[in-house]
Design a protein around this motif. Sequence first.
Motif, PDB file in Angstrom:
ATOM      1  N   VAL A   1       4.133   5.551   6.866  1.00 30.05           N
ATOM      2  CA  VAL A   1       4.992   5.585   5.679  1.00 30.05           C
ATOM      3  C   VAL A   1       5.741   4.266   5.534  1.00 30.05           C
ATOM      4  CG1 VAL A   1       7.007   6.704   4.650  1.00 30.05           C
ATOM      5  CG2 VAL A   1       5.181   8.092   5.631  1.00 30.05           C
TER       6      VAL A   1
ATOM      7  N   VAL B   1       2.724   9.973  -4.626  1.00 27.10           N
ATOM      8  CA  VAL B   1       3.205   9.528  -3.311  1.00 27.10           C
ATOM      9  C   VAL B   1       3.149  10.681  -2.318  1.00 27.10           C
ATOM     10  CG1 VAL B   1       5.259   8.767  -2.050  1.00 27.10           C
ATOM     11  CG2 VAL B   1       4.606   7.648  -4.182  1.00 27.10           C
TER      12      VAL B   1
ATOM     13  N   ALA C   1       3.380   1.812   3.998  1.00 24.37           N
ATOM     14  CA  ALA C   1       3.196   2.119   2.577  1.00 24.37           C
ATOM     15  C   ALA C   1       4.440   1.742   1.778  1.00 24.37           C
ATOM     16  CB  ALA C   1       2.878   3.596   2.404  1.00 24.37           C
ATOM     17  N   LEU C   2       5.619   1.912   2.379  1.00 22.96           N
ATOM     18  CA  LEU C   2       6.872   1.530   1.720  1.00 22.96           C
ATOM     19  C   LEU C   2       6.917   0.020   1.515  1.00 22.96           C
ATOM     20  CD1 LEU C   2       9.694   2.077   0.627  1.00 22.96           C
ATOM     21  CD2 LEU C   2      10.527   2.112   2.993  1.00 22.96           C
TER      22      LEU C   2
ATOM     23  N   GLU D   1       7.837   5.911  -7.604  1.00 18.37           N
ATOM     24  CA  GLU D   1       7.020   5.869  -6.389  1.00 18.37           C
ATOM     25  C   GLU D   1       7.778   5.160  -5.264  1.00 18.37           C
ATOM     26  OE1 GLU D   1       3.146   4.232  -7.007  1.00 18.37           O
ATOM     27  OE2 GLU D   1       2.561   5.811  -8.405  1.00 18.37           O
TER      28      GLU D   1
ATOM     29  N   ALA E   1      10.410   7.960   3.970  1.00 18.34           N
ATOM     30  CA  ALA E   1      10.644   7.155   5.177  1.00 18.34           C
ATOM     31  C   ALA E   1      11.937   7.579   5.860  1.00 18.34           C
ATOM     32  CB  ALA E   1      10.687   5.673   4.819  1.00 18.34           C
TER      33      ALA E   1
ATOM     34  N   GLU F   1      10.437   7.408  -3.919  1.00 17.26           N
ATOM     35  CA  GLU F   1       9.883   8.511  -3.131  1.00 17.26           C
ATOM     36  C   GLU F   1       9.425   8.030  -1.754  1.00 17.26           C
ATOM     37  OE1 GLU F   1       9.071  12.626  -2.643  1.00 17.26           O
ATOM     38  OE2 GLU F   1      10.341  11.456  -3.982  1.00 17.26           O
ATOM     39  N   TRP F   2       8.814   6.841  -1.694  1.00 10.47           N
ATOM     40  CA  TRP F   2       8.437   6.295  -0.384  1.00 10.47           C
ATOM     41  C   TRP F   2       9.682   6.090   0.481  1.00 10.47           C
ATOM     42  CZ3 TRP F   2       3.994   6.983   1.552  1.00 10.47           C
ATOM     43  CH2 TRP F   2       2.821   6.841   0.833  1.00 10.47           C
ATOM     44  N   GLU F   3      10.755   5.592  -0.134  1.00 13.28           N
ATOM     45  CA  GLU F   3      11.994   5.381   0.616  1.00 13.28           C
ATOM     46  C   GLU F   3      12.560   6.707   1.123  1.00 13.28           C
ATOM     47  OE1 GLU F   3      14.325   3.220  -2.222  1.00 13.28           O
ATOM     48  OE2 GLU F   3      13.529   1.283  -1.576  1.00 13.28           O
TER      49      GLU F   3
ATOM     50  N   ALA G   1       1.119  10.619   1.103  1.00 12.91           N
ATOM     51  CA  ALA G   1       1.909  10.616   2.334  1.00 12.91           C
ATOM     52  C   ALA G   1       1.613  11.816   3.225  1.00 12.91           C
ATOM     53  CB  ALA G   1       3.393  10.589   1.998  1.00 12.91           C
TER      54      ALA G   1
ATOM     55  N   ALA H   1       4.743  -0.772  -1.387  1.00 11.54           N
ATOM     56  CA  ALA H   1       5.393  -0.387  -2.644  1.00 11.54           C
ATOM     57  C   ALA H   1       6.470  -1.396  -3.024  1.00 11.54           C
ATOM     58  CB  ALA H   1       5.988   1.013  -2.522  1.00 11.54           C
TER      59      ALA H   1
END
Length: 152
Positions: A45, A33, A48-49, A74, A82, A77-79, A37, A52
């Motif tokens: 992002v 991620v 992408a979130l 993943e 963000a 990590e996106w959260e 990112a 996910a």
Amino acid sequence: MTTPQRPVRRSLAARTAAFRERVDPARIGRRSVRRRAKGMTAADVAAALEDARFFARQDSGHEDAADDVRGLAELGEWERIAQLLAAGAPGTVYDPDADVVVQADLAAEAAARDAEPREAAGIAASADKLQALRDVTLEQTEPDKGDEAIRD
């Protein structure tokens, strides 16, 4: 005709000397991620979130993918990224080199890599000592009647 020679057995220290990194699916997911990112804006992002989250919902319907450690890592990590970009100035792009969480993870991994070979060497030395004690103990024991054939 020659008799086959018995292979020389290496000590445990020599066998464990090569450091092998353990596989951690969660860590792999977080690193993936972070690479994807890099250079993304908050809007990128967020998109992408959402992707996910969609895949996490899809996986929850499949028994074999419901407890996917990498997928959950993943998503987390996106959260986190963000939230990090939402708290930053408008137009900020994600840079893992400036992320304090990433730097802390890298420092912890470096410390673990440094400690692992020392631990393995200590365990190998202990195993070699036990092997030597075992060999000495076997030489000092007196065989019972009939054990000579077994020892030979």
